[in-house]
Design an enzyme around this catalytic site. Structure first.
Site, PDB file in Angstrom:
ATOM      1  N   TYR A 101      39.026   4.176 -32.646  1.00  8.51           N
ATOM      2  CA  TYR A 101      38.912   4.016 -31.199  1.00  8.51           C
ATOM      3  C   TYR A 101      39.426   5.255 -30.476  1.00  8.51           C
ATOM      4  O   TYR A 101      40.489   5.781 -30.804  1.00  8.51           O
ATOM      5  CB  TYR A 101      39.683   2.769 -30.777  1.00  8.51           C
ATOM      6  CG  TYR A 101      39.821   2.595 -29.284  1.00  8.51           C
ATOM      7  CD1 TYR A 101      38.709   2.670 -28.447  1.00  8.51           C
ATOM      8  CD2 TYR A 101      41.059   2.348 -28.713  1.00  8.51           C
ATOM      9  CE1 TYR A 101      38.833   2.515 -27.083  1.00  8.51           C
ATOM     10  CE2 TYR A 101      41.195   2.185 -27.349  1.00  8.51           C
ATOM     11  CZ  TYR A 101      40.077   2.272 -26.534  1.00  8.51           C
ATOM     12  OH  TYR A 101      40.211   2.126 -25.181  1.00  8.51           O
ATOM     13  N   ASP A 173      44.158  -2.231 -37.648  1.00  8.56           N
ATOM     14  CA  ASP A 173      43.578  -2.688 -36.389  1.00  8.56           C
ATOM     15  C   ASP A 173      42.446  -3.645 -36.745  1.00  8.56           C
ATOM     16  O   ASP A 173      41.398  -3.231 -37.238  1.00  8.56           O
ATOM     17  CB  ASP A 173      43.061  -1.495 -35.582  1.00  8.56           C
ATOM     18  CG  ASP A 173      42.559  -1.889 -34.204  1.00  8.56           C
ATOM     19  OD1 ASP A 173      42.193  -3.067 -34.018  1.00  8.56           O
ATOM     20  OD2 ASP A 173      42.507  -1.017 -33.311  1.00  8.56           O
ATOM     21  N   LYS A 198      39.676  -8.664 -26.494  1.00  7.72           N
ATOM     22  CA  LYS A 198      38.351  -8.728 -27.096  1.00  7.72           C
ATOM     23  C   LYS A 198      38.031 -10.145 -27.596  1.00  7.72           C
ATOM     24  O   LYS A 198      38.004 -11.078 -26.823  1.00  7.72           O
ATOM     25  CB  LYS A 198      38.251  -7.681 -28.206  1.00  7.72           C
ATOM     26  CG  LYS A 198      38.722  -6.277 -27.805  1.00  7.72           C
ATOM     27  CD  LYS A 198      38.012  -5.713 -26.590  1.00  7.72           C
ATOM     28  CE  LYS A 198      38.258  -4.223 -26.374  1.00  7.72           C
ATOM     29  NZ  LYS A 198      39.638  -3.847 -26.068  1.00  7.72           N
TER      30      LYS A 198
END
Length: 394
Positions: A101, A173, A198
């Site tokens: 990310y 993650d 999310k």
């Protein structure tokens, strides 16, 4: 009694309110708590330190990962900065997934590198790369799987085995998979991170992050950082995230059904150069994804047979998909990593990783997949027609 996932999602850390019998944990809209006498509390004194709505959320999410400890934060980035990387000191070294990310890349390279923490980014899909990057100063292994945005899969068990005897903390993650599809602690990880914004929340109406561990020593340090830094979620956000978690299993199953349908349809579709999705048999890590995940997730990336302007035309032509940051909500979202989620990553690094101008990341929502496919088709036709018109006019 051992409960299954969907039962844990509803009952883990979520007892009926003992005072009233309310079946949902109340939103305790308070910043401070009365004490019996100085220093003698009923378990709570100040909302930054502890809060009953937040505690219920933390216990719930820890249960979903099969752990004892959850520490909640105001966002995924707050969890990274205010807890995980705070475990490090000047001179420490981190080995990290290279395709990750853009916000994590930014905070690693633009902030913590300034403080003397060193980072090495490698392709963690080959555990040999992890082993080769280790140093005496390595204190943290950062894995993101599936990765953002190229959906690369790292073998968690193999990578954790490579560092297990060296005192290195392994962080995964798990945002893209959610605990519904992948349980990294069971594969040897020490810490699991989620942007609860999310899939766990799932409705694009609350920001949050959580750090989960089964290790008492790490939990003690993470809890200290949570209180010291103070980047905690408010009670309303905690309530919304906990509410979303109750339907996580049901939602993710539908997300995955639709994503598989769309990925298979687009694979080889005229105008789509490549589909990145671990559920495709041709994906380089399909076998590993099948081994460590329950299903393959609901995010895919596509590379269009278009240049940057053609890709922009495609995005503008979409009617059902929303061009937006984030993922994991009920609405289907499209992002352009090069200009959105990974804009802070240097262009040469993006090119090296494989994030090109025609790459789009698709978060498949809960709409009918037939409608989502029809919208992609008409947007692609519109974009290609524009390209043809430009060619004719030239």
């Amino acid at each position: 009694m051992t409960w299954h996932f969907d039962t844990l999602a509803i009952h883990g850390g979520q007892p009926n309110d003992p005072a009233t019998g309310a079946v949902n944990i109340p939103v305790y809209q308070t910043s401070t708590f009365g004490q019996i006498e100085p220093g003698v509390t009923r378990g709570f004194d100040y909302a930054r330190t502890n809060h009953p709505t937040r505690r219920a959320l933390e216990e719930n999410l820890a249960a979903l990962e099969g752990a004892r400890h959850g520490v909640a934060f105001a966002s995924g980035m707050a969890a990274i900065n205010g807890a995980i990387v705070a475990l490090l000191s000047k001179g420490d070294h981190v080995v990290s997934t290279r395709d990750l990310y853009g916000g994590a890349w930014r905070i690693f390279t633009k902030l913590w590198a300034r403080f003397g923490v060193e980072f090495t980014f490698v392709d963690t899909t080959d555990p040999a790369n992890v082993a080769a990057a280790l140093r005496a100063e390595t204190k943290l292994l950062w894995l993101e799987t599936p990765s953002n945005p190229l959906l690369k899969i790292t073998d968690i068990a193999a990578c954790t085995a490579a560092v297990r005897d060296r005192g290195i903390v392994t962080v995964v993650d798990n945002t893209f998979a959610s605990p519904c599809l992948q349980r990294p602690l069971e594969l040897g990880a020490d810490v699991v991170l989620h942007s609860t914004t999310k899939y766990i929340n799932g409705h694009s109406d609350a920001l949050g992050g959580v750090v989960i561990t089964d290790r008492d020593d790490l939990h003690e340090r993470l809890r200290f950082f949570q209180n010291a830094v103070g980047a905690v979620p408010g009670p309303q956000d905690c309530f919304l995230i906990a509410r979303g978690a109750k339907t996580l299993g049901l939602r993710v199953e539908r997300h995955c059904d639709s994503a598989e349908t769309i990925a298979n349809y687009l694979d080889g579709f005229d105008g789509v150069a490549r589909v990145h999705f671990p559920g495709l048999a041709a994906h380089p890590s399909h076998a590993i994804a099948r081994k460590q995940m329950k299903r393959f997730g609901a995010v895919l990336a596509i590379e269009l047979d278009l240049d940057l302007e053609g890709t922009r035309r495609f995005a503008r032509a979409l009617r059902l998909w929303t061009v937006a940051e984030s993922l994991g909500g009920v609405k289907s979202l499209v992002s352009h990593p090069a200009t959105m989620t990974h804009a802070s990553v240097e262009p040469e690094v993006r090119r090296e990783v494989g994030i090109g101008d025609s790459l789009l990341r698709l978060s498949v929502g809960l709409e009918d997949p037939r409608d989502l496919i029809a919208d992609l088709e008409q947007a692609l036709a519109a974009a290609r027609a524009g390209t043809l018109a430009e060619a004719v006019s030239a």
